[in-house]
Design a protein around this motif. Structure first.
Motif, PDB file in Angstrom:
ATOM      1  N   ARG A   1      -2.881 -10.312   0.357  1.00  0.00           N
ATOM      2  CA  ARG A   1      -3.514  -9.331  -0.389  1.00  0.00           C
ATOM      3  C   ARG A   1      -4.116  -7.809   1.021  1.00  0.00           C
ATOM      4  NH1 ARG A   1      -8.608 -12.651  -2.113  1.00  0.00           N
ATOM      5  NH2 ARG A   1      -8.674 -14.099   0.299  1.00  0.00           N
ATOM      6  N   GLY A   2      -3.785  -8.430   1.775  1.00  0.00           N
ATOM      7  CA  GLY A   2      -4.234  -7.663   3.005  1.00  0.00           C
ATOM      8  C   GLY A   2      -6.209  -7.574   3.001  1.00  0.00           C
ATOM      9  N   CYS A   3      -5.894  -6.322   2.950  1.00  0.00           N
ATOM     10  CA  CYS A   3      -7.560  -6.388   3.378  1.00  0.00           C
ATOM     11  C   CYS A   3      -7.940  -5.184   2.472  1.00  0.00           C
ATOM     12  CB  CYS A   3      -7.776  -5.234   4.941  1.00  0.00           C
ATOM     13  SG  CYS A   3      -9.262  -4.498   5.274  1.00  0.00           S
ATOM     14  N   LEU A   4      -9.060  -5.700   1.573  1.00  0.00           N
ATOM     15  CA  LEU A   4      -9.641  -4.873   0.900  1.00  0.00           C
ATOM     16  C   LEU A   4     -10.019  -3.680   0.832  1.00  0.00           C
ATOM     17  CD1 LEU A   4     -10.883  -5.754  -1.816  1.00  0.00           C
ATOM     18  CD2 LEU A   4     -13.086  -6.381  -1.042  1.00  0.00           C
ATOM     19  N   LEU A   5     -10.635  -3.668   2.054  1.00  0.00           N
ATOM     20  CA  LEU A   5     -11.005  -1.964   2.413  1.00  0.00           C
ATOM     21  C   LEU A   5      -9.898  -0.894   2.544  1.00  0.00           C
ATOM     22  CD1 LEU A   5     -13.644  -2.833   4.740  1.00  0.00           C
ATOM     23  CD2 LEU A   5     -14.003  -0.299   2.931  1.00  0.00           C
ATOM     24  N   ILE A   6      -8.884  -1.628   3.145  1.00  0.00           N
ATOM     25  CA  ILE A   6      -7.621  -0.579   3.279  1.00  0.00           C
ATOM     26  C   ILE A   6      -6.930  -0.491   1.904  1.00  0.00           C
ATOM     27  CG2 ILE A   6      -5.832  -0.517   4.780  1.00  0.00           C
ATOM     28  CD1 ILE A   6      -7.122  -1.777   7.585  1.00  0.00           C
ATOM     29  N   GLY A   7      -6.265  -1.808   1.718  1.00  0.00           N
ATOM     30  CA  GLY A   7      -5.532  -2.159   0.470  1.00  0.00           C
ATOM     31  C   GLY A   7      -5.845  -1.411  -0.719  1.00  0.00           C
ATOM     32  N   THR A   8      -7.487  -1.003  -0.835  1.00  0.00           N
ATOM     33  CA  THR A   8      -7.869  -1.303  -2.112  1.00  0.00           C
ATOM     34  C   THR A   8      -8.842   0.642  -2.065  1.00  0.00           C
ATOM     35  OG1 THR A   8      -9.948  -2.269  -2.798  1.00  0.00           O
ATOM     36  CG2 THR A   8      -7.574  -2.612  -3.306  1.00  0.00           C
ATOM     37  N   ALA A   9      -9.384   0.673  -1.199  1.00  0.00           N
ATOM     38  CA  ALA A   9     -10.454   2.164  -1.099  1.00  0.00           C
ATOM     39  C   ALA A   9     -10.095   2.530  -1.185  1.00  0.00           C
ATOM     40  CB  ALA A   9     -11.128   1.511  -0.357  1.00  0.00           C
TER      41      ALA A   9
ATOM     42  N   ALA B   1       0.539   3.042  -2.611  1.00  0.00           N
ATOM     43  CA  ALA B   1       1.071   1.707  -3.254  1.00  0.00           C
ATOM     44  C   ALA B   1       1.038   0.551  -2.638  1.00  0.00           C
ATOM     45  CB  ALA B   1       2.356   2.136  -2.774  1.00  0.00           C
ATOM     46  N   SER B   2      -0.392   0.764  -1.553  1.00  0.00           N
ATOM     47  CA  SER B   2      -0.679  -0.910  -0.994  1.00  0.00           C
ATOM     48  C   SER B   2      -1.694  -1.149  -2.251  1.00  0.00           C
ATOM     49  CB  SER B   2      -1.636  -0.455  -0.201  1.00  0.00           C
ATOM     50  OG  SER B   2      -0.235   0.424   1.096  1.00  0.00           O
ATOM     51  N   ALA B   3      -2.609  -0.776  -2.556  1.00  0.00           N
ATOM     52  CA  ALA B   3      -2.827  -0.572  -3.930  1.00  0.00           C
ATOM     53  C   ALA B   3      -2.125  -1.857  -5.123  1.00  0.00           C
ATOM     54  CB  ALA B   3      -4.102  -0.040  -4.089  1.00  0.00           C
ATOM     55  N   GLU B   4      -1.500  -1.318  -5.391  1.00  0.00           N
ATOM     56  CA  GLU B   4      -0.515  -1.500  -6.664  1.00  0.00           C
ATOM     57  C   GLU B   4       0.577  -2.861  -6.007  1.00  0.00           C
ATOM     58  OE1 GLU B   4      -1.065  -0.928  -9.608  1.00  0.00           O
ATOM     59  OE2 GLU B   4      -2.716   1.605  -8.172  1.00  0.00           O
ATOM     60  N   ALA B   5       0.276  -3.050  -4.271  1.00  0.00           N
ATOM     61  CA  ALA B   5       1.035  -4.306  -4.206  1.00  0.00           C
ATOM     62  C   ALA B   5       1.522  -5.618  -4.388  1.00  0.00           C
ATOM     63  CB  ALA B   5       1.186  -3.624  -2.672  1.00  0.00           C
ATOM     64  N   VAL B   6      -0.256  -5.920  -4.513  1.00  0.00           N
ATOM     65  CA  VAL B   6       0.046  -7.169  -4.984  1.00  0.00           C
ATOM     66  C   VAL B   6       0.329  -7.431  -6.358  1.00  0.00           C
ATOM     67  CG1 VAL B   6      -2.045  -8.892  -5.370  1.00  0.00           C
ATOM     68  CG2 VAL B   6      -2.222  -7.094  -3.017  1.00  0.00           C
ATOM     69  N   GLN B   7      -0.010  -6.590  -7.539  1.00  0.00           N
ATOM     70  CA  GLN B   7       0.247  -6.908  -8.533  1.00  0.00           C
ATOM     71  C   GLN B   7       2.182  -6.464  -9.157  1.00  0.00           C
ATOM     72  OE1 GLN B   7      -1.973  -7.906 -11.894  1.00  0.00           O
ATOM     73  NE2 GLN B   7      -3.178  -9.629  -9.881  1.00  0.00           N
ATOM     74  N   HIS B   8       2.433  -5.387  -8.484  1.00  0.00           N
ATOM     75  CA  HIS B   8       3.580  -5.062  -9.036  1.00  0.00           C
ATOM     76  C   HIS B   8       4.828  -4.869  -7.876  1.00  0.00           C
ATOM     77  CE1 HIS B   8       1.177  -2.222 -11.858  1.00  0.00           C
ATOM     78  NE2 HIS B   8       1.903  -2.747 -12.510  1.00  0.00           N
ATOM     79  N   GLU B   9       5.565  -5.547  -8.209  1.00  0.00           N
ATOM     80  CA  GLU B   9       6.476  -6.481  -7.002  1.00  0.00           C
ATOM     81  C   GLU B   9       7.534  -5.449  -6.782  1.00  0.00           C
ATOM     82  OE1 GLU B   9       8.622  -9.499  -9.180  1.00  0.00           O
ATOM     83  OE2 GLU B   9      10.295 -10.138  -6.982  1.00  0.00           O
TER      84      GLU B   9
ATOM     85  N   ALA C   1       2.307  -4.826   2.544  1.00  0.00           N
ATOM     86  CA  ALA C   1       3.811  -4.879   1.741  1.00  0.00           C
ATOM     87  C   ALA C   1       4.751  -5.845   1.555  1.00  0.00           C
ATOM     88  CB  ALA C   1       4.305  -4.271   2.828  1.00  0.00           C
ATOM     89  N   GLY C   2       3.698  -7.047   1.797  1.00  0.00           N
ATOM     90  CA  GLY C   2       5.271  -9.232   1.786  1.00  0.00           C
ATOM     91  C   GLY C   2       5.119  -9.107   3.326  1.00  0.00           C
ATOM     92  N   ASP C   3       5.084  -8.537   4.520  1.00  0.00           N
ATOM     93  CA  ASP C   3       5.924  -9.621   5.879  1.00  0.00           C
ATOM     94  C   ASP C   3       4.900 -10.540   5.812  1.00  0.00           C
ATOM     95  OD1 ASP C   3       6.648  -7.430   5.459  1.00  0.00           O
ATOM     96  OD2 ASP C   3       5.829  -6.612   8.282  1.00  0.00           O
ATOM     97  N   SER C   4       5.970 -11.059   6.382  1.00  0.00           N
ATOM     98  CA  SER C   4       5.951 -12.837   6.409  1.00  0.00           C
ATOM     99  C   SER C   4       5.001 -13.391   7.604  1.00  0.00           C
ATOM    100  CB  SER C   4       6.920 -13.696   6.900  1.00  0.00           C
ATOM    101  OG  SER C   4       7.729 -13.140   8.100  1.00  0.00           O
TER     102      SER C   4
END
Lengths: 204, 204
Positions: free
Chosen positions: B109-117, A117-125, B181-184
């Motif tokens: 965007r968080g971390c590229l590795l953790i968020g997308t890889a 879900a992290s991967a999609e989180a930026v684009q999919h609200e 995940a959107g945390d402030s």
DNA sequence: AGAATTTAATGCGAAACGGTACAAAATATG
DNA sequence: CATATTTTGTACCGTTTCGCATTAAATTCT
């Protein structure tokens, strides 16, 4: 409630089981890389049946996430059984998480939410919302136990339950990521042990 | 070394800048959901040029990850400047991480590795390898600083540098996930502060 | 100047994608 | 038994996907 016979042709599949199979596909491949063919094959459902029962791919994914979240909360509350010492509670939380994370065919799957879900989180609200809510609910549940620990004297009055809970969650987040990165069970268990020690250091 | 003029038509683009633009696309959408059209539009390169310069989509993604990893290591080693107290070091690590994570147009965007890889790691062995290596390198770099802290007396002799480093990393992993995940920013900074406190609690 | 070499741009093509129309099958209702 | 209703299975549609073949352009070497 459930005895009312529906009118048309009855379903030839178990929706719950199908959702479980779909979840496994998303867990392994993520949302974007999971095709309807993959999902159809895994569930033994034709694409139209899938669509009719669960809506489009995003609906199915969100349903899957929601179920997973709920299941996770159940495991969590069970692990946090307040009749046990705090230390045991947190250790059980991590043990329960690892039991879920380290269950893959090719490689460990980690956490469905954190891993996919992290991967999609930026684009999919909507995905971001479910992910955020899931993390918060976990934090809150642990925080309740931490507050109890302070009341009981398991933790000193100076302890900050909210922050301790978030840090306890942080260790779990890390286990989720590392499992998916291929770390060994031994490594993960060592991190979990150290996490318990650090978080509950002042507890008996 | 670089002055030798190459024979054919010269490139009309800066490969480094193009990789940066491609990285942003992957960062927002993940690997699977990033199309060659997206990448082509962002880099202002035709698909064949992209292909000629960087190989196929997976090659480009892996290049991007590798660059990101290296950049991250640079930020890390700078943050861990041993002339500063351990506390400041860890605080700087988190501050540096948050500066990177909290930089998104629609959402952080968080971390590229953790968020997308992470999403690709189960099925793509090469991605899993890069992800695992990246996490380990981070752990190792922090561990070095922890060992130094024990030698210097910033941490007690009883401290376990390896585990402290992994837990320090864990807080960062959690920041990465929570950012996506959107945390402030405030929430994340509070977690970072508490993390420093917990990890360096016994340090002056 | 002309050949050789590298990049740029257009556009193609085969496959995979998500989603659905449509007809056959299976059940309840009247 | 006939009709209404729901599910199933096949086949298909339009789009998007990735990757490449091909040609034009720009530069170096001879």
């Amino acid at each position: 409630m459930k005895g009312e016979k529906k009118r048309g042709r009855p379903r030839a599949f178990d929706a719950k089981a199908a959702l479980g199979k779909a979840r496994d596909v998303f867990w392994d491949r993520g949302f974007a890389a999971a095709s309807l063919d993959n999902l159809s094959a895994a569930t033994n459902l034709n694409r139209p049946s899938l669509y009719g029962a669960f809506g489009d791919k995003e609906d199915l994914y969100l349903d899957t996430l929601e179920r997973y979240r709920q299941d996770g909360m159940d495991v969590l509350t069970e692990a946090l059984d307040p009749s046990l010492p705090l230390r045991d509670n947190i250790a059980r939380v991590y043990a329960g998480a690892l039991a879920i994370y380290l269950h893959g065919e090719t490689a460990a799957r980690g956490c469905l939410l954190i891993g996919t879900a992290s991967a999609e989180a930026v684009q999919h609200e909507r995905v971001r919302e479910v992910l955020g809510r899931s993390l918060n609910d976990f934090d809150d549940e642990i925080e309740k136990r931490m507050r109890l620990a302070v009341e009981r004297g398991e933790l000193p009055r100076s302890a900050d339950p909210e922050m301790l809970a978030r840090l306890a969650s942080a260790v779990m987040h890390s286990l989720a990521v590392r499992a998916r990165a291929g770390d060994s069970r031994e490594t993960l268990e060592a991190i979990a042990r150290s996490g318990v020690e650090l978080i509950c250091g002042s507890a008996p």
